[in-house]
Every structure is written in structure tokens, then in C-alpha cells.
Scaffold this motif. Sequence first.
Motif, PDB file in Angstrom:
ATOM      1  N   MET A  65     -38.273 -68.768  21.674  1.00 23.48           N
ATOM      2  CA  MET A  65     -37.523 -68.070  22.715  1.00 23.48           C
ATOM      3  C   MET A  65     -38.267 -66.804  23.112  1.00 23.48           C
ATOM      4  O   MET A  65     -37.694 -65.735  23.169  1.00 23.48           O
ATOM      5  CB  MET A  65     -36.134 -67.728  22.206  1.00 23.48           C
ATOM      6  CG  MET A  65     -35.275 -68.917  21.954  1.00 23.48           C
ATOM      7  SD  MET A  65     -34.193 -69.282  23.330  1.00 23.48           S
ATOM      8  CE  MET A  65     -32.874 -68.102  23.067  1.00 23.48           C
ATOM      9  N   MET A 109     -36.337 -68.706  27.893  1.00 27.89           N
ATOM     10  CA  MET A 109     -36.280 -70.156  27.689  1.00 27.89           C
ATOM     11  C   MET A 109     -37.485 -70.848  28.328  1.00 27.89           C
ATOM     12  O   MET A 109     -37.582 -72.067  28.303  1.00 27.89           O
ATOM     13  CB  MET A 109     -34.994 -70.719  28.305  1.00 27.89           C
ATOM     14  CG  MET A 109     -33.723 -70.276  27.600  1.00 27.89           C
ATOM     15  SD  MET A 109     -32.300 -71.057  28.409  1.00 27.89           S
ATOM     16  CE  MET A 109     -30.949 -70.157  27.709  1.00 27.89           C
ATOM     17  N   HIS A 135     -19.222 -60.468  30.825  1.00 25.65           N
ATOM     18  CA  HIS A 135     -18.583 -59.497  29.948  1.00 25.65           C
ATOM     19  C   HIS A 135     -19.071 -58.095  30.304  1.00 25.65           C
ATOM     20  O   HIS A 135     -20.073 -57.947  30.985  1.00 25.65           O
ATOM     21  CB  HIS A 135     -18.911 -59.829  28.486  1.00 25.65           C
ATOM     22  CG  HIS A 135     -18.559 -61.226  28.137  1.00 25.65           C
ATOM     23  ND1 HIS A 135     -17.294 -61.599  27.751  1.00 25.65           N
ATOM     24  CD2 HIS A 135     -19.281 -62.367  28.174  1.00 25.65           C
ATOM     25  CE1 HIS A 135     -17.254 -62.899  27.540  1.00 25.65           C
ATOM     26  NE2 HIS A 135     -18.443 -63.398  27.792  1.00 25.65           N
ATOM     27  N   LEU A 191     -10.724 -70.399  37.313  1.00 30.58           N
ATOM     28  CA  LEU A 191     -10.390 -71.083  36.072  1.00 30.58           C
ATOM     29  C   LEU A 191     -11.640 -71.175  35.217  1.00 30.58           C
ATOM     30  O   LEU A 191     -12.588 -71.877  35.561  1.00 30.58           O
ATOM     31  CB  LEU A 191      -9.873 -72.501  36.366  1.00 30.58           C
ATOM     32  CG  LEU A 191      -8.483 -72.595  36.979  1.00 30.58           C
ATOM     33  CD1 LEU A 191      -8.237 -74.004  37.511  1.00 30.58           C
ATOM     34  CD2 LEU A 191      -7.435 -72.216  35.940  1.00 30.58           C
ATOM     35  N   ALA A 192     -11.646 -70.428  34.130  1.00 25.93           N
ATOM     36  CA  ALA A 192     -12.756 -70.494  33.180  1.00 25.93           C
ATOM     37  C   ALA A 192     -12.175 -70.731  31.801  1.00 25.93           C
ATOM     38  O   ALA A 192     -11.134 -70.166  31.469  1.00 25.93           O
ATOM     39  CB  ALA A 192     -13.562 -69.195  33.197  1.00 25.93           C
ATOM     40  N   ARG A 193     -12.818 -71.582  31.025  1.00 26.51           N
ATOM     41  CA  ARG A 193     -12.241 -71.921  29.722  1.00 26.51           C
ATOM     42  C   ARG A 193     -12.264 -70.737  28.786  1.00 26.51           C
ATOM     43  O   ARG A 193     -11.422 -70.616  27.906  1.00 26.51           O
ATOM     44  CB  ARG A 193     -12.956 -73.137  29.117  1.00 26.51           C
ATOM     45  CG  ARG A 193     -12.572 -74.404  29.851  1.00 26.51           C
ATOM     46  CD  ARG A 193     -13.418 -75.559  29.435  1.00 26.51           C
ATOM     47  NE  ARG A 193     -13.145 -75.964  28.066  1.00 26.51           N
ATOM     48  CZ  ARG A 193     -13.926 -76.819  27.396  1.00 26.51           C
ATOM     49  NH1 ARG A 193     -14.995 -77.316  27.971  1.00 26.51           N
ATOM     50  NH2 ARG A 193     -13.614 -77.152  26.162  1.00 26.51           N
ATOM     51  N   ARG A 194     -13.265 -69.888  28.933  1.00 21.73           N
ATOM     52  CA  ARG A 194     -13.284 -68.658  28.152  1.00 21.73           C
ATOM     53  C   ARG A 194     -13.488 -67.495  29.123  1.00 21.73           C
ATOM     54  O   ARG A 194     -14.251 -67.609  30.079  1.00 21.73           O
ATOM     55  CB  ARG A 194     -14.432 -68.668  27.131  1.00 21.73           C
ATOM     56  CG  ARG A 194     -14.393 -69.856  26.188  1.00 21.73           C
ATOM     57  CD  ARG A 194     -15.567 -69.814  25.229  1.00 21.73           C
ATOM     58  NE  ARG A 194     -16.826 -69.735  25.967  1.00 21.73           N
ATOM     59  CZ  ARG A 194     -18.015 -69.592  25.401  1.00 21.73           C
ATOM     60  NH1 ARG A 194     -18.105 -69.502  24.088  1.00 21.73           N
ATOM     61  NH2 ARG A 194     -19.102 -69.534  26.127  1.00 21.73           N
ATOM     62  N   GLN A 195     -12.831 -66.390  28.860  1.00 21.27           N
ATOM     63  CA  GLN A 195     -13.000 -65.195  29.677  1.00 21.27           C
ATOM     64  C   GLN A 195     -14.495 -64.880  29.779  1.00 21.27           C
ATOM     65  O   GLN A 195     -15.184 -64.807  28.775  1.00 21.27           O
ATOM     66  CB  GLN A 195     -12.252 -64.024  29.038  1.00 21.27           C
ATOM     67  CG  GLN A 195     -12.532 -62.670  29.651  1.00 21.27           C
ATOM     68  CD  GLN A 195     -11.990 -62.550  31.065  1.00 21.27           C
ATOM     69  OE1 GLN A 195     -10.938 -63.059  31.368  1.00 21.27           O
ATOM     70  NE2 GLN A 195     -12.736 -61.881  31.930  1.00 21.27           N
ATOM     71  N   ASP A 227     -16.868 -66.752  31.189  1.00 27.78           N
ATOM     72  CA  ASP A 227     -17.723 -67.911  31.479  1.00 27.78           C
ATOM     73  C   ASP A 227     -17.812 -68.133  32.983  1.00 27.78           C
ATOM     74  O   ASP A 227     -16.955 -67.695  33.742  1.00 27.78           O
ATOM     75  CB  ASP A 227     -17.111 -69.185  30.869  1.00 27.78           C
ATOM     76  CG  ASP A 227     -17.394 -69.301  29.394  1.00 27.78           C
ATOM     77  OD1 ASP A 227     -18.180 -68.492  28.874  1.00 27.78           O
ATOM     78  OD2 ASP A 227     -16.826 -70.209  28.754  1.00 27.78           O
ATOM     79  N   ILE A 242     -14.971 -73.014  36.175  1.00 25.46           N
ATOM     80  CA  ILE A 242     -14.983 -74.425  36.583  1.00 25.46           C
ATOM     81  C   ILE A 242     -14.846 -74.468  38.096  1.00 25.46           C
ATOM     82  O   ILE A 242     -15.576 -75.153  38.795  1.00 25.46           O
ATOM     83  CB  ILE A 242     -13.814 -75.195  35.924  1.00 25.46           C
ATOM     84  CG1 ILE A 242     -13.910 -75.133  34.404  1.00 25.46           C
ATOM     85  CG2 ILE A 242     -13.791 -76.640  36.421  1.00 25.46           C
ATOM     86  CD1 ILE A 242     -12.675 -75.697  33.706  1.00 25.46           C
ATOM     87  N   LEU A 283     -20.663 -80.282  32.624  1.00 23.09           N
ATOM     88  CA  LEU A 283     -20.664 -80.985  31.339  1.00 23.09           C
ATOM     89  C   LEU A 283     -19.284 -81.488  30.942  1.00 23.09           C
ATOM     90  O   LEU A 283     -19.150 -82.524  30.292  1.00 23.09           O
ATOM     91  CB  LEU A 283     -21.127 -80.026  30.249  1.00 23.09           C
ATOM     92  CG  LEU A 283     -22.595 -80.024  29.888  1.00 23.09           C
ATOM     93  CD1 LEU A 283     -22.836 -78.922  28.879  1.00 23.09           C
ATOM     94  CD2 LEU A 283     -23.013 -81.375  29.323  1.00 23.09           C
ATOM     95  N   TYR A 284     -18.280 -80.724  31.299  1.00 22.48           N
ATOM     96  CA  TYR A 284     -16.955 -81.009  30.764  1.00 22.48           C
ATOM     97  C   TYR A 284     -15.957 -81.421  31.843  1.00 22.48           C
ATOM     98  O   TYR A 284     -14.829 -81.763  31.526  1.00 22.48           O
ATOM     99  CB  TYR A 284     -16.407 -79.766  30.039  1.00 22.48           C
ATOM    100  CG  TYR A 284     -17.300 -79.245  28.947  1.00 22.48           C
ATOM    101  CD1 TYR A 284     -17.337 -79.885  27.703  1.00 22.48           C
ATOM    102  CD2 TYR A 284     -18.122 -78.139  29.142  1.00 22.48           C
ATOM    103  CE1 TYR A 284     -18.155 -79.416  26.688  1.00 22.48           C
ATOM    104  CE2 TYR A 284     -18.944 -77.661  28.127  1.00 22.48           C
ATOM    105  CZ  TYR A 284     -18.962 -78.305  26.910  1.00 22.48           C
ATOM    106  OH  TYR A 284     -19.771 -77.847  25.906  1.00 22.48           O
ATOM    107  N   ALA A 339      -6.002 -67.591  36.805  1.00 22.91           N
ATOM    108  CA  ALA A 339      -4.928 -68.414  37.354  1.00 22.91           C
ATOM    109  C   ALA A 339      -3.965 -68.829  36.279  1.00 22.91           C
ATOM    110  O   ALA A 339      -4.342 -69.054  35.151  1.00 22.91           O
ATOM    111  CB  ALA A 339      -5.517 -69.640  38.006  1.00 22.91           C
TER     112      ALA A 339
END
Lengths: 796, 293
Positions: B1, B43, B103, B186-190, B192, B195, B260-261, B293
Amino acid sequence: MSARDELPVQGAEQTLTRGHVGSPDPRPNARRLLQGRGVYIDDLRLPRLAHVVFLRSPHAHARIVRVDSSRARQAPGVIAIFDGATIAQVCKPWVGVLAHLKGIRSPTQYPLAMERACWQGEPVIAVVAQTRAQGEDARDLVEIEWETLPALVDMDDALAGNPVLHPELGDNICFQREVDTGGIDQVFAQADIVVEETFHFGRHTGVCPEGRAILADYNAAEHSLTVHHATQAPHMMHDIISRHLDIPEANVRVICHDVGGAYGIKVHVYPDEMCTAAIAMLLRRPVKFQADRMESFVSDIHAREHKATVRLAATKDGRILGFDLHDLTAIGPYSVYPRTSGIEGNQVVNLTGGPYRHSHYRARMQAVFTNKNVTCQYRAVGHPIAVAITEGIVDLAAQRLNIDPAEFRRRNLIPDDAYPYAFPSGIRFEKLSHHQCLERLLALMNYEGLRADQAQARERGCYRGIGLAAMIEVTNPSAAFYGVGGARISSQDGATLRLEPTGALTVLCSVTEQGQGTETVFAQIAADTVGISMDKVRVITGDTATTPYGGGTWGSRGAGIGGEAVLQSGRALRANILEAAAAILACDRATLEVANDAIVDRLSLRPLLTLAELGRICYYRPDTLPPGFQSELMVTRHYVPRDYAFAFTNGIQASWVEVDTETGFVKLLGHWCVEDCGTVINPLLVDEQIRGGVVQGIGAALFEECCYDDAGQMLNAHLGDYLVPMAGEMPDIVCAHVQTPTHTSELGAKGAGEAGTAGAPAAVMNAINDALVPLEARVTAQPFTPERILAALGRV
Amino acid sequence: MKPSAFDYVRPSSVDEAIAHLEQFGDRAKVIAGGQTLMATLNMRLSAPELLVDIGRIPGLSGIEVRGSLVSIGALTTHREIERSALLARHVPLLTQAAPHIAHAAIRNSGTIGGSIAFADPAAEWPACCLALDAVIVIRGAGGERRVPARNYFHNLYETDLSATEIITAIECPITPPARRSVFLELARRQGDYAIVGLALLARIDADKLHEVALAFVGAGPTPMLATTAMTALEGRTPDAETLHAAREALTRDLDPGPDLYTSAATKRHLAGVLLGRAIAQLMSGGDQTHGTA
């Protein structure tokens, strides 16, 4: 009566210093770590240090046709480049099997792939350079011609042998096991109800704050190897490095500095780490390997990836008759050395149905080879699978019978007065407290209140659910776990206690610290047992040249086994201190006691002699002691559990969630855990263990999955796409404890490391499904992504 | 890395930076806050010969009102936007969107210019610029030009910005007090990438929506202005029938790819859910709300 009152350290031959064991003492090493003065492998700077980077297979399955390293060798800073054949000349290969897992097989594994690579991420070529950056530059110049082979990624294809990954083995089955207590078909045929469900568990991994790391320093003058290693099991690695690199045991030393989290990830033999040690020998200089985050994802062991079908039979009044299970798990191309990749499936068989009284059990598990990264033991090995299978099917049975889930458990959990208790499958329990834990949990969470809230919420179209998950956990493993299978992994541990001339106490213990506070627990036990204050205790772990021999930290064994060794050693040292005091004071030893860093009169508690003065005399003026008297102010004691194969513990968790049925999002409103790890040595640290474990379990339930495509490529090998649970989404986690000390040790402590991770996924799953009951939807495939929940609701 | 080797310059003026870009073309990369570029460098997904660090060029940072516009310097960080009282008053959509960006530590380094230059369709600022009908101020060797955001985003990571140009500012029209705004995602984690997310502006007059602007995050190869849905809503009371029509219209406006999800179909479903929620929030006067949301 609380367990603390039962503590042997305050029993008949007691010390008068009370209070560290059972107290929420803050950990003395936290200040150092928080000030950034921890020492991790990557902090070490040795003269002539070289850095190794690995070229890893970009393919899930491919033959190595040709390697051309000529351009790479010319790159700035390159010291050497090694292939599999060269490393194999100095490092013996291994086979990840154990004798007590009957029939387990695995092909021979080498540090670097020899002719073929079997997973994306398998190390193939090692590039050694002056700096990591130069190594990475040169790695980009190594040219490999690959012949890609069909990738076996699906576990059903693997089971069908389509194709066979290791032709010499004949099929893809690494390990299979069956347990059958008999008569189950008849019981199921005659039962009032039978429920059946298939559960899927995603493959995930443990994400350590500190990546895997090793620094191997070879000294040709004495043919010795000092290995600085981020490992949980230094003595195991000492033995393995000695045997596989053919260096006499006495010439090896393994040192663990601070280890930045492990969770089972750092207890295995990794090909890149063995290769690094071999390179240090070949180059006769120190060589370091520090896994970066991306290579961690494709080379740290993964875990889970199960498909389990379970049936439960019950009477119409809600009595469980039996469980019938088939578990299929995919483990990657090799069984991991030396613990094997058969243990997780084996645990699923051992633990399914575990909290419940039942008379019939049949289980069949199969572990199959695939072309994905290897899987092996990660925190709570097998437990999250077994608990989710059990609790998921138990809830389904309760729902079918229209019995409240808490009441259904009340009717079926093994009664608290039924011990010692044995299952038909042979598992034996010393003493568990399921009902105490259940009732405590229901009170703690205000179960009835939440049910009322749930009913009101449903009326306004808000779907909330409660999920319960009872569990049993394997802790304090004896030699039955690995030793009997031929693995050279110690199940006994030792502690050496030495009184220093100033009255300080040094504790050397074979159990290691990875950030969970083990050393604090040992200091508490030592302080209480000897009669000394905590600030005078210094704990040293993780050095095979100085500490007693032992297994290290894994399987929730640190406090229960290492702690007992410290306790026994402390007892012996206190006796020796009193003998020396009696010699100095010329009085009867029975009139003396150690308390508050001094020898005191046993009756009046009047201080007679400080430990510092005793130390001064014994070490510097032994000439003043009576003729023939020799003080022994350093003692070592060892401990291993013998009465039971494991100290089973138990507990129960509850999750309270709200499901947004339009988006499929799950909001975690609350989480509770009541568990029984026997004697709680440090409530602060046990609660930390529980909470951290719950968070990892929630990760499995809602977020974490190693996603692979059909070609066996991991698609989310970085922290942007692999979703670890984050603080923002976590609920408050309320912990409480029931204490049923094990009588197999004087300390009475059982393990607490697995509990949170074991039960949280099942609790969250049951809560989601409870929320969705009115909508007649269920989810059974972890992680429960918004899309999976929407699909279950028929919205997408 | 570790990134591959590159040369590094830190020009002290825009002209000097552009001169470097003219010389190296697409072999150079501009770095400002480094929010995305640092990761792609490490990367080795990006391996420029020259890194042009514009971070210390004076005059490219700051927020000021110019007539009917608010001008935001390209080097202004997400955090500065989040905390700006000026923006909270004049362009509240940006204040609402800012907390959704990653963040706090990342918001301290990432810049609005970097976000617009990179043009990730899953990022917040590009969609906000579309909804606000903002103007991107661009400087090249030939001087300055102003490109409406609605003409700026061409395709996935393709914009009107050439390899030899630099964004100097974003100009946002002041949102009149009567025009409300909502930002939801809508994000699965604050923190991110969402979606799916949206920025909505409209003026409510007698329960009818006017001057509707609706742009989506994560719903196509670029930030997506939902023009058909905007038309379906314009001048109407957002009753069930109108909302249904607007949601239907989204099938033409949006072109989400799967992640991915989440499948494309699920993203379309979620976009419709968000639209309904955003309008409900707008009608209830919830333009102060920053929550998800």
C-alpha cells in the motif's frame, strides 16, 4: 451468595488484602497505549532490516507456467527475490490435519505456491528490498505467465466434486462427521410439530487494527532465530518455527510486543509469515513482513460460510424433542495448520441445541474445499452458527405453537438444578445457569414493556421486534481440543512470580495480551493472592525466552487457565514470603500474614516488616538469616483443566430492533447480554469483552461479508466496501452477569471472550423476524442487507 | 500500500499550476484535500508522474456572497461548508448535505472543488450542484469560463473539465427563503457512500409545489437531475396520484447500476421511497432536518 464471597483467595488460608479480584480496576497498560507508546512489530527498527513484500496470485486457481524476475531484480533497493522451490529448501511444508478429527484430509501446503495457486491472494513470489515501497515497485516488475484453471467457488459444486480441486484426494471433502443418538426418524414422524429451516451464513473475517506482522532476525553465528511476532500463541510458533526451519528449539525465541487485536486471526500458521522466517535464514539478516489492509483481506483467515438445514420436533405443549441438522461449510483450498479448518463445523455439531433439554439429536457436517481464501478459527468458532441455527428454529417452533418466545425458552432450557448434566451426544456440563440468566435478562430489558411498545408501534405501521438468543460456550479448553489430536499446542499454562528486593512483584505468564486486558487480570489476582498493592505488580507476557511454557491466548482460556496459574503461583510465593519472614523475625510462621505490602501480625494486623525490608534482607544480607535457611522468592506454578474437556459457560442475549419495511434498513434500538463466566475478575474488562464481541456479532448479522464473484475474486477487499460495524450504528449494549464459579479451579473463572460474538447474530436475526411476523416475512441469510429484507417482504 | 514514485510540485498561483498541467497533460494529477486521490495512489490505482498540489494557492478558499450568488472557493473544505453560517442562511441545502459526507476527519481535508472535479456520482456535492443549478468556475491557459453544473457532468468520472484546467470556485444561487430544501440519503453506515440519495428544492404555494429541483445521488453514471419527475411535480399538490406519477417518472430519469450489495431494481425502489419521504419532509417544513431517511 456472590461468587466473590466464594473466592479462595479470601478463604481459609487467606490473605488480608481484599478487593482487586472482582473490582473494575482500570488497566495499567492503557495509558501507555493511549499515549502512542505501544510497540508493535512495525515500530521495530533493526540494523540491516530488510522488508519483504509478496506477489500474490491474482487468480483463484491457476498454474504457474513461467516466472520472469529479471527486471525486478534490477529495480532499485532489491535485495533478493524468492520462489516457492527455493523457500521449500529451507522450510518444510505442512499438512493441516489432527488425529482426533477422524478422516480429515488436506493437501501439503508450502510457504509459497509451488506449481499452482489455489486462491486469489496465495503468496507466490517474495520480493525483498531495502524499503517496503521499493519492494512494491519491484513486485510490479515480476512477470508471471499463468494458465488459469476452473475456479471452484460454490460449496454445492464442491460437494458434488465438480470439479475435484485436489485430484490426489479423490473428492473435495476435507472433513465430515456424524452424530446420531438413534431413533430420530421415529420421533420426528410422531411429533406434534416439526419445523424446518435452512440458514445461510456469509463468509467474513476478523479485521485487526494491527495487521499481521512478523520480524525474523537470524543470527548465523549461533544458528539462532529471534522472531518478533504479532501472535496469540508464541510457544506454538516457537515449536513450529524450530521444526519447520530445522533450528534447535533452544535457538529460537519468539517475542510478542503489543499486539493490536487478534480475535483468532493471529493464532494460525501463515505461509507468508513462515516464508519471512525462512528468508531471514537465507539472507542472514532481519526481515520484516507487515500485511497491509488489502492483502489482509485475501490472506488473513476467513470464517463462517455455512449453509445449515435444521429440523426441530416438539410436542404441542411446547416441549422440544430433538434436533436434526445438516451443516455444509466451505473452507478454501487447504485446511489451515496446525488447528485445521474442521473445527468450526465440528463445533456446530457439538453446540447446536446446546441450551435445551432434548432427547434426540442427529447432526451431519461436511467441510469442503473451494478456491477461496482459507477459513479457520475466528472468535467464537462455530458458536454464532450453532446459536443462530438453534435460536432461529426455536423461535420458529414457538411461533408455530403460538407460545411467547421467552416462555418457550423457560419450558425448554436445561433446569438450573439439573447439573451435572449430559446430552445424549456426550457433551457434559458442570453447572450452568440458563434460567437465572433468562429471568435476569427479561427484567433488565423490561420484556413485557417492550412487548407492549411493539404492539403499539405496529398499530401505527412501525415494525419493531425482540430477538432472544440463549447460548452455551466452550471455554477453558483442555488438551481435548488440540493436544489429543497430535497438535503441539499447550493446553496448560504457567506463571512465575518473583518478589523483587524493593518489595515489587514481577509476574511472568505464558498467556498473552492482545489488548483485552489479560495482564491487568493477572496483576489483580497476583496482588490479592500475595498481599501486595496493584501498583507494585509488573506483568510480563509474550516472550518464550522468559515466560513459562503455555498455550497463549485463544478459546477464552486466558483468565480461567492463566489466571489460575497466577493464583497458584501467588499462593506458593506467599507461603515462601512467610517462611522468610518467620526466619527474619524469629517467630512462628502461623502468627504472620502478608497484607498491604508488609508482614503483619495475624491477629492485631500490626505491621512487623515491610516486603521491601524482607527483600533487602533476603537478597543482600542473607548472611543475617539463620544457618541453613534459603529464601525462595520466585516460584512457578502451572495449571491445566482436567475434570472436563471444556468449562462450558452460558448466557442469553436480546436484541430490540426496528425494521423500516420500505427501505429494508434495520435500526438497532437496544441490546442486552446476561452471561455467566463464573468468577468475574474484572467487571470492566468482562463487559468490554462482551460489548466488543456483540459488535463483532452484529457485524456478521448486518454488515460483514467477503463477497466473491464466480471466478473466485474477492470483490470488496478494502475497508470502503467491506463493512465493519461502526459506532454510529451500534445500540447501547447492557451487560449483566450471573456468577457460577467452576469448581475445577480455585479461581472459578470461566471464559468470557466468545459470548458476545456467539449470540448477537442470532438475537438480531430473531428480532428482525419477530418484527416481520405480521408481514409474514422471514430472513435467514446473513448478513441481513436492506436488499435481502426487501426481497423477503416482496418489495423488490 | 505504497504509492509508486511521482514528482511533486506545490505551485503558489493558479497560473503556475496550469503551466505544470499544460506541460504534463494527463500524466499529472491535481491534488487538493486528497480525500480520494491519496487512497487511489496508495492502492496504485492511480500512478501519475507529477502531483500538482494546489492546496496552498491563495484565494481559492472561502465562502462569500456576491449579489444573488454565494461563491465557494474550490479549496473550501466540507467542514467549512458544514459550519458556515452564511451558507446555512443562503444555501441551506449544502448545510443539510454536508454531514452526510464521510466522517468529520475526512470532511476536514476534502474540498468541494475536489469533489466536483472527481465527479463521483455517489458523492453529495455534484447532486447538490445540479439541484441548485450552480455554476462551476474553471480556469485554464485560455482564461476563465463558467459552466452550468447541468452541462458539466458528462458520464462516469467524465466532465467538462480538461486535464489542463482547474476548478477555482462553485457559484450557487442564493435560495430564497420561500424555497425549501431537503437532502436525504440511505447509507448502511453513517458516512458511507449512499446507496441512493437526493437533493430536493421547491417553493410551496397553496399546497402546490413550484420551482421544483430534484437531483439524485448514486442513481446513474453521473449525478442525475430528475427532470421528468420535476415536471410531474411542478405546480401540483403532492397528493398520492401526483407522487405516484413522480415515482413512475423516475424510471425514465434514473439509470442506476448495481453495487456490491444492492441491485439496480432495489436502488430504483429506494429512490422512489426517498422521493416520497423528501416531499413529506418538505411539506412539513422540515428543511432544518439533517438526519438520514
